[in-house]
Design a protein around this motif. Structure first.
Motif, short mmCIF file in Angstrom:
data_model
loop_
_atom_site.label_atom_id
_atom_site.label_comp_id
_atom_site.label_asym_id
_atom_site.label_seq_id
_atom_site.Cartn_x
_atom_site.Cartn_y
_atom_site.Cartn_z
N LEU A 98 51.19 -36.24 -48.67
CA LEU A 98 50.70 -35.14 -47.82
C LEU A 98 51.10 -33.78 -48.40
CD1 LEU A 98 51.43 -36.67 -44.31
CD2 LEU A 98 49.18 -36.12 -45.26
N LEU A 99 52.31 -33.69 -48.94
CA LEU A 99 52.75 -32.42 -49.53
C LEU A 99 52.00 -32.13 -50.83
CD1 LEU A 99 56.62 -32.58 -48.94
CD2 LEU A 99 54.90 -31.29 -47.64
N ALA A 100 51.84 -33.14 -51.67
CA ALA A 100 51.15 -32.92 -52.94
C ALA A 100 49.68 -32.60 -52.74
CB ALA A 100 51.30 -34.18 -53.83
N SER A 101 49.07 -33.16 -51.71
CA SER A 101 47.66 -32.88 -51.46
C SER A 101 47.42 -31.43 -51.11
CB SER A 101 47.16 -33.78 -50.32
OG SER A 101 45.84 -33.45 -49.97
N ALA A 102 48.40 -30.78 -50.49
CA ALA A 102 48.23 -29.38 -50.09
C ALA A 102 48.50 -28.41 -51.22
CB ALA A 102 49.17 -29.08 -48.91
N LEU A 103 48.70 -28.89 -52.45
CA LEU A 103 48.93 -28.01 -53.59
C LEU A 103 47.66 -27.73 -54.38
CD1 LEU A 103 52.28 -29.53 -54.95
CD2 LEU A 103 51.96 -27.60 -53.38
N HIS A 128 47.10 -30.07 -41.17
CA HIS A 128 46.88 -30.88 -42.38
C HIS A 128 47.20 -32.35 -42.11
CE1 HIS A 128 46.73 -31.79 -46.67
NE2 HIS A 128 47.97 -32.27 -46.62
N VAL A 129 48.32 -32.62 -41.45
CA VAL A 129 48.76 -33.99 -41.22
C VAL A 129 47.88 -34.68 -40.19
CG1 VAL A 129 50.66 -35.42 -40.35
CG2 VAL A 129 51.12 -33.53 -41.94
N VAL A 130 47.65 -34.01 -39.05
CA VAL A 130 46.90 -34.64 -37.97
C VAL A 130 45.47 -34.94 -38.40
CG1 VAL A 130 45.98 -34.27 -35.65
CG2 VAL A 130 48.35 -33.64 -36.17
N ALA A 131 44.81 -34.01 -39.04
CA ALA A 131 43.43 -34.24 -39.46
C ALA A 131 43.35 -35.31 -40.54
CB ALA A 131 42.82 -32.93 -39.97
N THR A 132 44.34 -35.38 -41.41
CA THR A 132 44.33 -36.43 -42.44
C THR A 132 44.49 -37.82 -41.83
OG1 THR A 132 45.25 -34.90 -44.08
CG2 THR A 132 45.49 -37.25 -44.52
N VAL A 133 45.45 -37.95 -40.93
CA VAL A 133 45.66 -39.25 -40.28
C VAL A 133 44.46 -39.62 -39.42
CG1 VAL A 133 47.11 -40.50 -38.64
CG2 VAL A 133 48.16 -39.00 -40.36
N ALA A 134 43.85 -38.61 -38.76
CA ALA A 134 42.71 -38.89 -37.89
C ALA A 134 41.49 -39.35 -38.66
CB ALA A 134 42.37 -37.65 -37.07
N ARG A 160 39.74 -43.66 -51.94
CA ARG A 160 38.81 -42.54 -51.99
C ARG A 160 39.59 -41.25 -52.27
NH1 ARG A 160 33.65 -41.67 -49.83
NH2 ARG A 160 33.18 -39.48 -49.39
N LEU A 161 39.10 -40.43 -53.23
CA LEU A 161 39.80 -39.20 -53.62
C LEU A 161 39.67 -38.16 -52.52
CD1 LEU A 161 41.38 -37.91 -55.96
CD2 LEU A 161 39.21 -36.99 -56.79
N ASP A 162 40.81 -37.68 -52.03
CA ASP A 162 40.80 -36.70 -50.94
C ASP A 162 42.04 -35.81 -51.09
OD1 ASP A 162 40.20 -35.29 -48.67
OD2 ASP A 162 41.04 -36.77 -47.30
N TYR A 163 41.82 -34.53 -51.30
CA TYR A 163 42.94 -33.57 -51.44
C TYR A 163 42.41 -32.19 -51.07
CZ TYR A 163 40.58 -32.25 -55.76
OH TYR A 163 39.65 -31.83 -56.66
N GLY A 164 43.34 -31.24 -50.89
CA GLY A 164 42.92 -29.86 -50.62
C GLY A 164 43.63 -29.28 -49.41
N ILE A 165 43.33 -28.00 -49.16
CA ILE A 165 44.00 -27.24 -48.10
C ILE A 165 43.09 -27.00 -46.91
CG2 ILE A 165 45.45 -26.04 -49.78
CD1 ILE A 165 43.56 -23.61 -49.45
N SER A 166 41.90 -27.57 -46.91
CA SER A 166 40.91 -27.19 -45.90
C SER A 166 41.35 -27.56 -44.49
CB SER A 166 39.56 -27.84 -46.22
OG SER A 166 39.69 -29.25 -46.23
N PHE A 167 42.05 -28.71 -44.32
CA PHE A 167 42.47 -29.10 -42.98
C PHE A 167 43.52 -28.12 -42.44
CE2 PHE A 167 41.45 -33.89 -43.73
CZ PHE A 167 40.11 -33.58 -43.63
N GLY A 168 44.51 -27.82 -43.23
CA GLY A 168 45.52 -26.86 -42.78
C GLY A 168 44.94 -25.47 -42.56
N LEU A 169 44.01 -25.07 -43.41
CA LEU A 169 43.38 -23.76 -43.24
C LEU A 169 42.57 -23.69 -41.97
CD1 LEU A 169 42.78 -20.97 -44.40
CD2 LEU A 169 40.90 -21.99 -45.69
#
Length: 299
Positions: A154-159, A197-203, A224-233
């Motif tokens: 989760l931390l690395a995905s937000a980078l 970021h966490v809640v939307a990823t788990v959901a 499936r490849l999924d990364y980025g800051i869009s959920f937290g933003l």
């Protein structure tokens, strides 16, 4: 002769007749003494008589006659140069726009995060393609990584920013995250971002895992490849809207809502299309807590 008797005294001489008075030049005043000599214009080659001599020295030049300015005393101020009419307004607009961007003094969290994202985006664009691909796969918040190393994933995905600095998320990130940090502080802003970021990823990844277990999706969906800051933003946008006055609040939510509905209709990225509304609702759910922190009444 009688003592009181006197001889007649000589009286004033009788005035001569007018014909006996010699004519005078026009404009000349009568004088008792001898008449002045008449000025004769100089002839050719003659030199004019010298006029009154001009005083020599500092008195002849008014600038040189001015007293010297003592040392340390400022002289007369020069006239300011004219400033174009539109320059002050443009300068004020640039200053206002600059205050909205992250700064190390006012918004250290947003500024530091922006510098970090800039570094990873530049590396993803100009770094070794194989290394970049391996890093992105290791930072993916898919079911396989979340089931083994959830915190690190989760931390690395937000980078990373999906699409790099050219993505519209990068521009929105600069203004929204800094605006929220100015209102509630850096730690709370980081908490809102991380919560969304966490809640939307788990959901979004939870239903994928269940669908794979039920046989509705292939096992490849677990990677499936999924990364980025869009959920937290998106959570940050929802939280910031609650700190605005009613008109900009609902206008911002309406614009974002239209974009999210369009993504749901297109369904190009199913996980992002469903995760963005969830993250926005997470930010909206933070309104009561954030309003108590800021201590400002809202309509």
């Amino acid at each position: 002769m009688h003592p009181l008797e006197t001889h007649p005294s000589a009286g004033p001489a009788p005035a001569p007749p007018l014909d006996a008075i010699p004519p005078q030049r026009p404009g000349a005043a009568p004088m008792d003494g001898p008449a002045p000599e008449e000025a004769v214009p100089p002839g050719p080659g003659a030199t004019a008589p010298p006029g009154p001599a001009r005083p020599a020295g500092p008195a002849a030049d008014p600038v040189a006659a001015a007293p010297p300015v003592p040392a340390g005393v400022p002289g007369p101020a020069a006239a300011p140069s004219p400033v174009p009419v539109g320059v002050p307004a443009l300068r004020a607009a640039l200053l206002r726009a600059g205050r909205l961007l992250p700064s190390p003094r006012l918004t250290p969290f947003a500024f530091g995060y922006a510098v970090l994202l800039l570094a990873t985006s530049l590396y993803s664009d100009y770094g070794d393609p194989e290394t970049v691909s391996a890093l992105l796969r290791g930072s993916s918040t898919d079911v396989a990584h979340l089931s083994t190393t959830p915190v690190l994933t989760l931390l690395a995905s937000a980078l990373w920013i999906a699409g790099g600095m050219a993505s519209p998320y990068a521009l929105v990130f600069l203004f929204v995250l800094a605006a929220l940090e100015r209102r509630i502080g850096g730690w709370r802003t980081a908490g809102v971002f991380l919560l969304g970021h966490v809640v939307a990823t788990v959901a979004t990844e939870g239903p994928v895992a269940l669908s794979v277990l039920a046989g509705h999706l292939p096992e490849s969906s677990l990677h499936r490849l999924d990364y980025g800051i869009s959920f937290g933003l998106m959570a940050t946008v929802g939280a910031l809207a609650g700190l605005l006055t009613p008109f900009p609040r609902w206008a911002a939510l309406a614009v974002v809502g239209v974009l999210l509905v369009q993504d749901l209709l297109d369904m190009r990225e199913p996980l992002a299309a469903w995760g963005h509304p969830v993250a926005l609702l997470v930010g909206v759910a933070c309104w009561p807590a954030l309003r108590r922190v800021r201590g400002t009444p809202y309509a």
